[in-house]
Design a protein around this motif. Structure first.
Motif, mmCIF file in Angstrom:
data_model
loop_
_atom_site.group_PDB
_atom_site.id
_atom_site.type_symbol
_atom_site.label_atom_id
_atom_site.label_comp_id
_atom_site.label_asym_id
_atom_site.label_seq_id
_atom_site.Cartn_x
_atom_site.Cartn_y
_atom_site.Cartn_z
ATOM 1 N N HIS A 164 61.253 18.786 -7.466
ATOM 2 C CA HIS A 164 61.962 19.871 -6.783
ATOM 3 C C HIS A 164 61.057 21.096 -6.590
ATOM 4 O O HIS A 164 61.131 21.767 -5.557
ATOM 5 N N TYR A 165 60.205 21.386 -7.577
ATOM 6 C CA TYR A 165 59.228 22.466 -7.392
ATOM 7 C C TYR A 165 58.325 22.142 -6.196
ATOM 8 O O TYR A 165 57.980 23.015 -5.398
ATOM 9 N N THR A 166 57.941 20.869 -6.123
ATOM 10 C CA THR A 166 57.083 20.415 -5.031
ATOM 11 C C THR A 166 57.736 20.677 -3.677
ATOM 12 O O THR A 166 57.100 21.153 -2.740
ATOM 13 N N TYR A 167 59.044 20.376 -3.593
ATOM 14 C CA TYR A 167 59.792 20.570 -2.348
ATOM 15 C C TYR A 167 59.798 22.041 -1.940
ATOM 16 O O TYR A 167 59.548 22.380 -0.777
ATOM 17 N N VAL A 168 60.075 22.908 -2.892
ATOM 18 C CA VAL A 168 60.106 24.348 -2.603
ATOM 19 C C VAL A 168 58.753 24.843 -2.108
ATOM 20 O O VAL A 168 58.656 25.567 -1.109
ATOM 21 N N ALA A 225 57.452 26.273 1.624
ATOM 22 C CA ALA A 225 56.800 27.582 1.717
ATOM 23 C C ALA A 225 55.496 27.520 2.499
ATOM 24 O O ALA A 225 55.069 28.511 3.101
ATOM 25 N N THR A 226 54.861 26.360 2.533
ATOM 26 C CA THR A 226 53.617 26.214 3.299
ATOM 27 C C THR A 226 53.879 26.067 4.794
ATOM 28 O O THR A 226 52.941 26.081 5.593
ATOM 29 N N GLY A 227 55.159 25.874 5.167
ATOM 30 C CA GLY A 227 55.494 25.646 6.567
ATOM 31 C C GLY A 227 55.751 24.194 6.887
ATOM 32 O O GLY A 227 56.008 23.837 8.037
ATOM 33 N N MET A 228 55.697 23.343 5.876
ATOM 34 C CA MET A 228 55.974 21.920 6.081
ATOM 35 C C MET A 228 57.423 21.741 6.535
ATOM 36 O O MET A 228 58.306 22.478 6.109
ATOM 37 N N SER A 229 57.678 20.784 7.413
ATOM 38 C CA SER A 229 59.034 20.539 7.900
ATOM 39 C C SER A 229 59.922 20.047 6.750
ATOM 40 O O SER A 229 59.427 19.524 5.748
ATOM 41 N N GLU A 230 61.228 20.225 6.903
ATOM 42 C CA GLU A 230 62.155 19.769 5.869
ATOM 43 C C GLU A 230 62.023 18.267 5.638
ATOM 44 O O GLU A 230 62.083 17.795 4.500
ATOM 45 N N GLY A 260 48.467 16.602 -2.565
ATOM 46 C CA GLY A 260 47.917 16.584 -3.918
ATOM 47 C C GLY A 260 47.790 17.977 -4.491
ATOM 48 O O GLY A 260 48.067 18.207 -5.680
ATOM 49 N N ARG A 261 47.374 18.934 -3.663
ATOM 50 C CA ARG A 261 47.242 20.322 -4.124
ATOM 51 C C ARG A 261 48.601 20.913 -4.499
ATOM 52 O O ARG A 261 48.714 21.685 -5.462
ATOM 53 N N ILE A 262 49.624 20.564 -3.729
ATOM 54 C CA ILE A 262 50.970 21.060 -4.012
ATOM 55 C C ILE A 262 51.495 20.476 -5.319
ATOM 56 O O ILE A 262 51.979 21.200 -6.197
ATOM 57 N N VAL A 263 51.376 19.164 -5.477
ATOM 58 C CA VAL A 263 51.885 18.503 -6.681
ATOM 59 C C VAL A 263 51.141 18.969 -7.923
ATOM 60 O O VAL A 263 51.734 19.110 -8.998
ATOM 61 N N ALA A 264 49.859 19.261 -7.797
ATOM 62 C CA ALA A 264 49.079 19.718 -8.950
ATOM 63 C C ALA A 264 49.687 20.973 -9.560
ATOM 64 O O ALA A 264 49.830 21.084 -10.794
ATOM 65 N N ILE A 265 50.059 21.915 -8.723
ATOM 66 C CA ILE A 265 50.641 23.171 -9.217
ATOM 67 C C ILE A 265 52.009 22.925 -9.831
ATOM 68 O O ILE A 265 52.315 23.407 -10.931
ATOM 69 N N ALA A 266 52.858 22.156 -9.132
ATOM 70 C CA ALA A 266 54.199 21.878 -9.640
ATOM 71 C C ALA A 266 54.154 21.134 -10.967
ATOM 72 O O ALA A 266 54.901 21.444 -11.900
ATOM 73 N N SER A 307 45.806 29.957 -2.059
ATOM 74 C CA SER A 307 46.937 30.282 -1.186
ATOM 75 C C SER A 307 48.227 29.657 -1.693
ATOM 76 O O SER A 307 49.312 30.250 -1.586
ATOM 77 N N LEU A 308 48.130 28.471 -2.299
ATOM 78 C CA LEU A 308 49.317 27.814 -2.837
ATOM 79 C C LEU A 308 49.807 28.499 -4.108
ATOM 80 O O LEU A 308 51.015 28.561 -4.353
ATOM 81 N N VAL A 309 48.896 28.995 -4.911
ATOM 82 C CA VAL A 309 49.304 29.749 -6.098
ATOM 83 C C VAL A 309 50.107 30.973 -5.677
ATOM 84 O O VAL A 309 51.163 31.278 -6.251
ATOM 85 N N THR A 310 49.620 31.680 -4.660
ATOM 86 C CA THR A 310 50.324 32.871 -4.164
ATOM 87 C C THR A 310 51.724 32.506 -3.678
ATOM 88 O O THR A 310 52.706 33.200 -3.980
ATOM 89 N N LEU A 311 51.841 31.417 -2.924
ATOM 90 C CA LEU A 311 53.139 30.987 -2.412
ATOM 91 C C LEU A 311 54.072 30.563 -3.551
ATOM 92 O O LEU A 311 55.270 30.872 -3.539
ATOM 93 N N PHE A 312 53.519 29.867 -4.551
ATOM 94 C CA PHE A 312 54.337 29.410 -5.671
ATOM 95 C C PHE A 312 54.923 30.604 -6.417
ATOM 96 O O PHE A 312 56.121 30.622 -6.754
#
Length: 343
Positions: free
Chosen positions: A177-181, A185-190, A280-286, A322-327
């Motif tokens: 769910h963190y990954t989805y959020v 936030a990156t602009g990925m489609s739903e 992979g970058r998104i999942v790493a943070i989540a 940039s992903l850290v900032t968005l998270f």
């Protein structure tokens, strides 16, 4: 067809001659709710309204936008393309019929009209329309059921890896769910964000192939043990395989890339920066955030502030800055998920 369904159906009559509208409306109004439009522009507006008709009787030869153009526009619009259109016209040459059917009309009625033919054709095409809607509903319901079952299998596959690694049962649910959020936030489609959410629980499925003596070791791994541990990313990719399924393909990419680091010091391939797939970058943070803020047999849970502090510290080294900032900007949504899926 059930009489109540017929009585509730709405038929739009489109003709630029008032007398023709009066004739058709007179034929239909005892059985159907009738709307009328005296030109193509009004017909388009009515059909695209919040209460569109169930069927359209459409004149071909009209001033301004003719019937063919009205039909073309409605069939190109995803929200109106399903509405059956019957052309009502004196222009009934074979080439005209072919053109109408190619544009998506379901039938032709010739002028001057026969009331019995009009009622028969309208009844028939409304019945087909309702059958198609019911079929679409059942297909959507079955598709959702398959999707739900697929998600359950995916989550259980993720849990299999957790049991090997002393993880808690809710870890894959929270981190997905963190990954989805973060993906949104990156602009990925739903749609793409949801696919990633479903795929994310399999990020560490390769740990199934790592010996328990290494996974559950309390102390620090020696060099040989660490080299074995590093293989779990590639083992995960092998388990997931080279499948045509979009979800499994993304899961494979995640399994291979979520241990890569922004500065190139990660594994298995030492990818750097944007060479690391975005998923992979998104999942790493989540994954890391949830691991830090959760209790494990070998550690206490970090506070949210401590975990965010580590993300900031590792921004540009371990994680995409940039992903850290968005998270961090999404932290309220993240904490709501964390609270909802405790355990």
């Amino acid at each position: 067809m059930d009489k109540s369904m017929v009585e509730k159906a709405t038929v739009l009559v489109v003709d630029d001659t008032p007398e023709n509208i009066d004739v058709l409306a007179g034929v239909l109004r005892d059985l159907y709710k009738v709307k009328v439009a005296r030109n193509g522009e009004i017909a388009l507006k009515i059909t695209r309204s919040p209460s569109p008709p169930d069927l359209i009787l459409l004149d071909v030869m009209m001033d301004g936008i003719d019937g063919y153009e009205v039909c073309r526009q409605l069939k190109e619009d995803h929200s109106t393309r399903h509405i059956p259109i019957i052309f009502v016209t004196a222009k009934i040459a074979q080439e005209d019929e072919v053109k109408g059917f190619e544009l998506g009309a379901v039938d032709y009625i010739s002028k001057p009209i026969s009331p019995a033919i009009v009622l028969s054709r309208v009844k028939t095409h409304l019945a087909l329309y309702n059958q198609n809607r019911e079929l679409d509903r059942k297909v959507l319901e079955k598709t959702q059921e398959i999707s739900d079952n697929q998600l359950k299998v995916v989550q259980r596959l993720g849990r299999a890896a957790e049991y090997k690694d002393n993880e808690t049962g809710m870890h894959v649910i929270r981190m997905s769910h963190y990954t989805y959020v973060l993906a949104l936030a990156t602009g990925m489609s739903e749609k793409d964000a949801e696919t990633l959410r479903v795929a994310a629980p399999m990020h560490d499925v390769g740990k199934i192939g790592i010996p328990d003596s290494i996974l559950q070791k309390q102390g620090k791994l020696d060099e040989d043990e660490w080299q074995v541990m590093l293989t779990h990313a590639e083992i995960g990719a092998e388990i997931l395989g080279d499948d045509s399924s979009e979800m499994l393909s993304i899961a494979r990419t995640v399994a291979l890339s979520h241990h890569e680091k922004w500065d190139g010091s990660g594994y298995p391939y030492g990818l750097k920066g944007e060479a690391i797939p975005m998923v992979g970058r998104i999942v790493a943070i989540a994954d890391v955030f949830d691991a830090l803020t959760s209790i494990r047999p070998y550690k206490q849970a970090w506070s949210v502030d401590e975990a965010l502090g580590l993300l900031k510290e590792e921004s540009g080294r371990h994680f995409d800055p940039s992903l850290v900032t968005l998270f961090i900007a999404c932290i309220d949504d993240i904490l709501e998920i964390k609270s909802k899926f405790q355990g």
